[in-house]
Scaffold this active site. Structure first.
Site, PDB file in Angstrom:
ATOM      1  N   ASP A  93       0.817  -1.204   0.000  1.00  0.00           N
ATOM      2  CA  ASP A  93       0.000   0.000   0.000  1.00  0.00           C
ATOM      3  C   ASP A  93       0.856   1.261   0.000  1.00  0.00           C
ATOM      4  O   ASP A  93       0.619   2.203  -0.757  1.00  0.00           O
ATOM      5  CB  ASP A  93      -0.926   0.023   1.223  1.00  0.00           C
ATOM      6  CG  ASP A  93      -2.098  -0.937   1.073  1.00  0.00           C
ATOM      7  OD1 ASP A  93      -2.280  -1.494  -0.028  1.00  0.00           O
ATOM      8  OD2 ASP A  93      -2.824  -1.132   2.062  1.00  0.00           O
ATOM      9  N   ASP A 106       0.296  -0.519   5.695  1.00  0.00           N
ATOM     10  CA  ASP A 106      -0.833  -1.197   5.076  1.00  0.00           C
ATOM     11  C   ASP A 106      -2.112  -0.647   5.685  1.00  0.00           C
ATOM     12  O   ASP A 106      -2.208  -0.491   6.908  1.00  0.00           O
ATOM     13  CB  ASP A 106      -0.747  -2.708   5.304  1.00  0.00           C
ATOM     14  CG  ASP A 106      -1.546  -3.482   4.269  1.00  0.00           C
ATOM     15  OD1 ASP A 106      -1.000  -3.770   3.193  1.00  0.00           O
ATOM     16  OD2 ASP A 106      -2.712  -3.800   4.539  1.00  0.00           O
TER      17      ASP A 106
END
Length: 202
Positions: A93, A106
């Site tokens: 991410d 994340d």
């Protein structure tokens, strides 16, 4: 609903992050040049161990005395799936850099028990174990560790450059949970052993 999302983003950007050493900072302080969103990885696993039993053994040896990892270690009993001999591909991410340290972030939108009281250290660890996020963040950590070793060469030091992982449970941050961000910094020996088991050390 848009206002709720905006509040969640604001709270996340302002949440304090504690580095391995030094003063806390926030994501808001990270300039765009030091952020790498949706960072893609793609590596060969042709030299990986045959099954996940090898990974389970490493984790039991490295984490055996850590009570915070007990729930996840118990889930590894009988974990003996083949490791594909092809390529492992995925996306992180967010990877960002701050004061020489590189971090993995994340985003998680899990509800847990649907109450603010669920976003405690114990509740978040239980969710991390139940959803196998422990293994996910280890994989991400290995990928970043290996990437930094290759790109920085002799200038890379786990101690000076690897900042660890932060799993941000967005609903918990926005609602004021007491521990809505899970953080860990897997040790260098563990990352090297997992890197070899996954075939990255060839």
């Amino acid at each position: 609903r848009a206002a709720l999302v905006a509040d969640m983003i604001t709270a996340t950007l302002d949440y304090p992050i504690q580095p391995p050493e030094g003063n806390a900072f926030t994501l808001r302080e990270i300039p765009w040049a030091d952020r790498f969103s949706e960072w893609e990885f793609d590596f060969s696993s042709s030299a990986a161990a045959d099954t996940t039993a090898s990974i389970a053994m490493i984790l039991r040896e490295e984490w055996g005395g850590d009570a915070s990892k007990t729930a996840f270690l118990e889930m590894l009993d009988g974990w003996n799936r083949p490791i594909p001999k092809g390529y492992l591909k995925g996306y992180l991410d967010l990877v960002f850099r701050k004061d020489g340290y590189y971090y993995v972030v994340d985003w998680k939108s899990n509800r847990l028990n649907g109450q603010v009281s669920g976003f405690t250290a114990e509740g978040v660890r239980a969710e991390m174990a139940k959803e196998w996020y422990f293994f996910q963040y280890l994989l991400y950590s290995v990928v970043l560790h290996r990437f930094l070793k290759e790109t920085m060469g002799a200038g890379y030091s786990w101690n000076r450059n690897f900042g660890g992982v932060r799993y941000c449970f967005l609903r918990g941050i926005a609602s004021g949970g007491t521990a809505p961000v899970f953080e860990d910094r897997p040790g260098e020996a563990l990352l090297d052993r997992l890197s070899a088991a996954l075939g990255l050390e060839g």
